[in-house]
Design a protein around this motif. Structure first.
Motif, PDB file in Angstrom:
ATOM      1  N   GLN A  99       0.839  -1.193   0.000  1.00  0.00           N
ATOM      2  CA  GLN A  99       0.000   0.000   0.000  1.00  0.00           C
ATOM      3  C   GLN A  99       0.876   1.245   0.000  1.00  0.00           C
ATOM      4  O   GLN A  99       1.741   1.409   0.853  1.00  0.00           O
ATOM      5  CB  GLN A  99      -0.902   0.007   1.235  1.00  0.00           C
ATOM      6  CG  GLN A  99      -1.820  -1.205   1.310  1.00  0.00           C
ATOM      7  CD  GLN A  99      -2.831  -1.088   2.441  1.00  0.00           C
ATOM      8  OE1 GLN A  99      -3.107  -0.001   2.946  1.00  0.00           O
ATOM      9  NE2 GLN A  99      -3.404  -2.225   2.828  1.00  0.00           N
ATOM     10  N   LEU A 100       0.622   2.123  -0.962  1.00  0.00           N
ATOM     11  CA  LEU A 100       1.444   3.325  -1.107  1.00  0.00           C
ATOM     12  C   LEU A 100       0.576   4.559  -1.274  1.00  0.00           C
ATOM     13  O   LEU A 100      -0.509   4.486  -1.830  1.00  0.00           O
ATOM     14  CB  LEU A 100       2.332   3.205  -2.360  1.00  0.00           C
ATOM     15  CG  LEU A 100       3.393   2.114  -2.353  1.00  0.00           C
ATOM     16  CD1 LEU A 100       4.015   1.996  -3.738  1.00  0.00           C
ATOM     17  CD2 LEU A 100       4.468   2.450  -1.333  1.00  0.00           C
ATOM     18  N   TYR A 101       1.085   5.679  -0.776  1.00  0.00           N
ATOM     19  CA  TYR A 101       0.445   6.967  -1.081  1.00  0.00           C
ATOM     20  C   TYR A 101       1.540   7.932  -1.475  1.00  0.00           C
ATOM     21  O   TYR A 101       2.478   8.171  -0.710  1.00  0.00           O
ATOM     22  CB  TYR A 101      -0.329   7.509   0.121  1.00  0.00           C
ATOM     23  CG  TYR A 101      -1.150   8.734  -0.231  1.00  0.00           C
ATOM     24  CD1 TYR A 101      -2.304   8.603  -0.997  1.00  0.00           C
ATOM     25  CD2 TYR A 101      -0.755  10.013   0.148  1.00  0.00           C
ATOM     26  CE1 TYR A 101      -3.061   9.717  -1.358  1.00  0.00           C
ATOM     27  CE2 TYR A 101      -1.511  11.133  -0.206  1.00  0.00           C
ATOM     28  CZ  TYR A 101      -2.663  10.970  -0.960  1.00  0.00           C
ATOM     29  OH  TYR A 101      -3.407  12.073  -1.323  1.00  0.00           O
ATOM     30  N   ARG A 102       1.451   8.464  -2.667  1.00  0.00           N
ATOM     31  CA  ARG A 102       2.447   9.439  -3.110  1.00  0.00           C
ATOM     32  C   ARG A 102       1.744  10.748  -3.437  1.00  0.00           C
ATOM     33  O   ARG A 102       0.781  10.770  -4.188  1.00  0.00           O
ATOM     34  CB  ARG A 102       3.212   8.938  -4.331  1.00  0.00           C
ATOM     35  CG  ARG A 102       4.320   9.916  -4.732  1.00  0.00           C
ATOM     36  CD  ARG A 102       5.134   9.394  -5.881  1.00  0.00           C
ATOM     37  NE  ARG A 102       5.939   8.240  -5.494  1.00  0.00           N
ATOM     38  CZ  ARG A 102       7.233   8.129  -5.757  1.00  0.00           C
ATOM     39  NH1 ARG A 102       7.875   9.083  -6.374  1.00  0.00           N
ATOM     40  NH2 ARG A 102       7.870   7.033  -5.420  1.00  0.00           N
ATOM     41  N   ALA A 153      -3.073   6.954  -4.532  1.00  0.00           N
ATOM     42  CA  ALA A 153      -3.193   5.924  -3.499  1.00  0.00           C
ATOM     43  C   ALA A 153      -3.224   4.590  -4.221  1.00  0.00           C
ATOM     44  O   ALA A 153      -3.991   4.417  -5.174  1.00  0.00           O
ATOM     45  CB  ALA A 153      -4.474   6.112  -2.696  1.00  0.00           C
ATOM     46  N   ALA A 154      -2.374   3.665  -3.787  1.00  0.00           N
ATOM     47  CA  ALA A 154      -2.252   2.413  -4.538  1.00  0.00           C
ATOM     48  C   ALA A 154      -2.170   1.209  -3.620  1.00  0.00           C
ATOM     49  O   ALA A 154      -1.484   1.248  -2.596  1.00  0.00           O
ATOM     50  CB  ALA A 154      -0.993   2.472  -5.414  1.00  0.00           C
ATOM     51  N   VAL A 155      -2.889   0.176  -3.984  1.00  0.00           N
ATOM     52  CA  VAL A 155      -2.688  -1.140  -3.377  1.00  0.00           C
ATOM     53  C   VAL A 155      -2.371  -2.080  -4.541  1.00  0.00           C
ATOM     54  O   VAL A 155      -3.221  -2.295  -5.419  1.00  0.00           O
ATOM     55  CB  VAL A 155      -3.934  -1.636  -2.610  1.00  0.00           C
ATOM     56  CG1 VAL A 155      -3.610  -2.931  -1.887  1.00  0.00           C
ATOM     57  CG2 VAL A 155      -4.436  -0.574  -1.633  1.00  0.00           C
ATOM     58  N   ILE A 156      -1.151  -2.576  -4.570  1.00  0.00           N
ATOM     59  CA  ILE A 156      -0.671  -3.345  -5.729  1.00  0.00           C
ATOM     60  C   ILE A 156      -0.153  -4.701  -5.254  1.00  0.00           C
ATOM     61  O   ILE A 156       0.681  -4.775  -4.344  1.00  0.00           O
ATOM     62  CB  ILE A 156       0.482  -2.602  -6.457  1.00  0.00           C
ATOM     63  CG1 ILE A 156       0.050  -1.189  -6.883  1.00  0.00           C
ATOM     64  CG2 ILE A 156       1.008  -3.421  -7.643  1.00  0.00           C
ATOM     65  CD1 ILE A 156      -0.947  -1.139  -8.019  1.00  0.00           C
ATOM     66  N   THR A 159       3.849  10.322 -12.062  1.00  0.00           N
ATOM     67  CA  THR A 159       3.594   9.919 -10.680  1.00  0.00           C
ATOM     68  C   THR A 159       3.031   8.508 -10.634  1.00  0.00           C
ATOM     69  O   THR A 159       3.431   7.688  -9.792  1.00  0.00           O
ATOM     70  CB  THR A 159       2.632  10.921  -9.998  1.00  0.00           C
ATOM     71  OG1 THR A 159       3.115  12.241 -10.235  1.00  0.00           O
ATOM     72  CG2 THR A 159       2.552  10.679  -8.506  1.00  0.00           C
ATOM     73  N   LEU A 160       2.133   8.195 -11.540  1.00  0.00           N
ATOM     74  CA  LEU A 160       1.583   6.833 -11.594  1.00  0.00           C
ATOM     75  C   LEU A 160       2.706   5.828 -11.861  1.00  0.00           C
ATOM     76  O   LEU A 160       2.811   4.797 -11.174  1.00  0.00           O
ATOM     77  CB  LEU A 160       0.501   6.742 -12.684  1.00  0.00           C
ATOM     78  CG  LEU A 160      -0.027   5.338 -12.959  1.00  0.00           C
ATOM     79  CD1 LEU A 160      -0.631   4.704 -11.698  1.00  0.00           C
ATOM     80  CD2 LEU A 160      -1.084   5.368 -14.078  1.00  0.00           C
ATOM     81  N   ALA A 161       3.560   6.130 -12.837  1.00  0.00           N
ATOM     82  CA  ALA A 161       4.661   5.209 -13.158  1.00  0.00           C
ATOM     83  C   ALA A 161       5.577   5.019 -11.953  1.00  0.00           C
ATOM     84  O   ALA A 161       6.008   3.898 -11.646  1.00  0.00           O
ATOM     85  CB  ALA A 161       5.445   5.729 -14.365  1.00  0.00           C
ATOM     86  N   ALA A 162       5.860   6.118 -11.246  1.00  0.00           N
ATOM     87  CA  ALA A 162       6.769   6.038 -10.085  1.00  0.00           C
ATOM     88  C   ALA A 162       6.164   5.160  -8.991  1.00  0.00           C
ATOM     89  O   ALA A 162       6.869   4.365  -8.360  1.00  0.00           O
ATOM     90  CB  ALA A 162       7.056   7.447  -9.559  1.00  0.00           C
ATOM     91  N   VAL A 163       4.871   5.302  -8.781  1.00  0.00           N
ATOM     92  CA  VAL A 163       4.206   4.506  -7.750  1.00  0.00           C
ATOM     93  C   VAL A 163       4.222   3.025  -8.136  1.00  0.00           C
ATOM     94  O   VAL A 163       4.514   2.146  -7.308  1.00  0.00           O
ATOM     95  CB  VAL A 163       2.757   5.006  -7.541  1.00  0.00           C
ATOM     96  CG1 VAL A 163       1.947   4.012  -6.740  1.00  0.00           C
ATOM     97  CG2 VAL A 163       2.763   6.371  -6.861  1.00  0.00           C
TER      98      VAL A 163
END
Ligand SMILES: Cc1cc2nc3c(=O)[nH]c(=O)nc-3n(C[C@H](O)[C@H](O)[C@H](O)COP(=O)(O)OP(=O)(O)OC[C@H]3O[C@@H](n4cnc5c(N)ncnc54)[C@H](O)[C@@H]3O)c2cc1C
Ligand code: SF4
Lengths: 328, 165
Positions: free
Chosen positions: A225-228, A244-247, A315-319
């Motif tokens: 889980q990440l938030y950038r 906000a990402a859950v990958i 930003t999406l690519a970095a996350v």
């Protein structure tokens, strides 16, 4: 500030009864409402103080859901051991927002309902369809670098400023309410916010006097889980773009992706096509590009905010890169 | 309405409900240590402690604080017996004009308590871990207090010294 009548609610039933009439508003932390009342952007006739209602608990329910009271302060929610362990994206998003002082006062319900930071919305001498329907939108030809690139309309290009709501969108939160007639409803966050369309002053599906009582989170999806958050200064600033990402990566392929975006639209943005582009695929720069293509297909800049289109892509690519590295 | 401020009880009559906690402190009760900078939660000069938690007193209504324990800079120490953070700000010259200082100090008191309770911050590597209060953590946690003279390095020195004591 315009004069108003102040009532402290003794119970949730009392609160909704007291706020049923047009012109009445709840006040929780007050950090957004009072800010806007000082400028006469908002001029409620009655304030119903809900800050002492017993809606300040975070509970882990038997069916593995987590229930958050609408009055849990943002700092307490971020610091809650359960949230820090299992919903880290929510802790991170909360901690990326506002300041220590503000988070101590800001409530979960109030955070969901905070209003746009569009400069013209904040300035009663300027035309703004959101503040005064039918007057026009000063932002389209004005300083709009903080405003939206997705889901805009000719009537409004405002963004929703919350960080917390972006994480909740990725986590599929459900918003539970009580209405003045005593009925309750459960609104998935996907159905809670509205796009501006030709009624930008109506931001959510809530009705007059409808009180948010709790927010529930389903069990967290598997994965990291990440938030950038990308902003103009390193702290204490609103998001230009946030993710906000859950990958979840399994055997070299993306098995699960839940992605929500802040700073791009009138609501925390989530697009099933972005997630569909990723799932089942092996991570690569080309794949991340394809996901960004899906996200930004309908994007439109208004001059000052054109930079958000490439910024959202990067930003999406970095996350996604970071999520994959964390699995490795 | 009764308010408890710095351990004393104040009876406030005929309060306009629009009065912010900050305006009540400064204009009605003569507690002018808390400062009005922006009046919109953007600068932190008005920071006070309510039930031990730091908040912006400009963005809250006084009437909402009946029965709360409020601590302002006047309640932290006296010129003869400074609070450790007040002493450290003097020692490290953590200001120039001094306007933001009461808010900085009240904020630092609340912040150190948050650290003691194990709260993470935006710069904590793993939000599930208890934080180590290094300079980056101090800076992030104090970002709600702006200093126009930019005395930040000395403010960080003062807070670090008290945190390590
Ligand atoms: C300087 C500054 C910087 C900030 N930076 C950030 C940031 O970076 N990121 C971010 O996300 N936020 C930021 N914020 C915004 C902050 O998070 C919000 O002001 C806060 O979350 C609002 O919560 P509140 O409880 O104070 O709401 P209030 O001001 O009390 O209420 C806001 C609205 O919600 C309604 N409401 C409140 N509770 C309920 C309920 N239970 N049911 C129905 N209606 C309700 C009120 O009627 C009102 O219309 C910032 C604010 C300031 C002042
Ligand atoms: S973008 Fe929306 S909020 Fe901003 S001026 Fe236009 S109508 Fe108002």
């Amino acid at each position: 500030m315009k004069a108003f009548e102040y009532n402290r609610a003794a119970s949730v039933e009392d609160a909704v009864a007291g706020a049923a009439a047009p012109g009445a508003r709840f006040i929780a932390g007050g950090t957004n409402l009072l800010d806007l009342m000082k400028l006469q952007v908002m001029t409620p006739e009655t304030l119903v103080d809900i800050s002492r209602l017993p809606l300040d608990q975070v509970e882990h329910l038997v069916d593995a859901e987590t229930r958050i009271g609408a009055l849990v302060p943002n700092s307490d929610l971020a610091a809650n051991p359960l949230i820090r362990q299992h919903y880290t994206v929510l802790s991170k998003a909360l901690l990326a927002g506002a300041s220590g002082q503000l988070r101590n006062k800001a409530s979960t319900g109030g955070n969901l309902l905070q209003r746009t930071r569009c400069y013209y919305f904040y300035d009663p001498s300027m035309a703004c369809n959101k503040r005064e329907p039918g007057t026009g939108c000063s932002a389209q030809q004005g300083f709009n670098r903080i405003l939206a690139i997705l889901g805009t309309s000719e009537h409004c290009i405002a963004t929703h400023p919350s960080d917390m709501a972006v994480a909740m969108r990725a986590l599929d939160a459900v918003i539970h309410t009580l209405r003045p007639d005593g009925s309750e409803r459960a609104i998935p966050i996907a159905d809670f916010y509205r796009l501006p369309g030709d009624t930008p002053h109506i931001e959510t599906v809530l009705e007059q006097g409808e009180l948010i009582t709790t927010i529930t989170l389903p069990p967290p999806p598997p994965g990291v889980q990440l938030y950038r958050k990308v902003r103009d200064r390193a702290s204490y600033a609103f998001a230009l773009v946030s993710v906000a990402a859950v990958i979840d990566v399994q055997e070299g392929r993306i098995a699960g992706a839940s992605l929500a975006f802040g700073g791009l639209a009138h609501m925390p943005w989530r697009d099933p096509q972005v997630e569909a582009a990723l799932i089942g695929q092996a991570p690569s720069p080309a794949l991340f590009d394809a996901a960004a293509d899906a996200l930004l297909e309908g994007a439109r800049g208004y001059g000052h905010n054109d930079f958000k289109i490439p910024l959202a892509r990067r930003t999406l690519a970095a996350v996604l890169r970071q999520a994959v590295e964390m699995h490795a | 309405m009764q308010l408890s401020i710095n351990g004393e009880t104040y009876a406030v009559e005929e309060l306009d409900v629009r009065t912010s906690l900050l305006d009540l402190l400064r204009e009605r009760l003569g507690l002018t240590g808390s400062k009005k900078g922006c009046d919109h939660g953007q600068c932190g000069a008005c920071t006070v402690l309510v039930n031990g938690r730091r908040i912006n007193s400009c963005l809250t209504l006084a009437v909402m604080h009946e029965g709360d324990e409020i601590t302002t800079i006047e309640g932290l120490g006296t010129p003869e017996a400074l609070h450790p953070l007040q002493a450290a700000f003097v020692k490290h010259d953590g200001y120039q004009c001094g306007y933001c200082t009461p808010g900085q100090i009240c904020s630092a008191v609340g912040m150190l308590d948050e650290v003691r309770r194990g709260w993470a911050s935006h710069v904590t590597d793993d939000v599930a871990d208890a934080p180590q209060l290094d300079d980056a953590e101090i800076r992030e946690r104090m970002s709600g207090n702006i200093c126009r003279c930019s005395a930040y390095p000395n403010i960080v020195d003062a807070i670090r010294e008290v945190a390590q004591a």
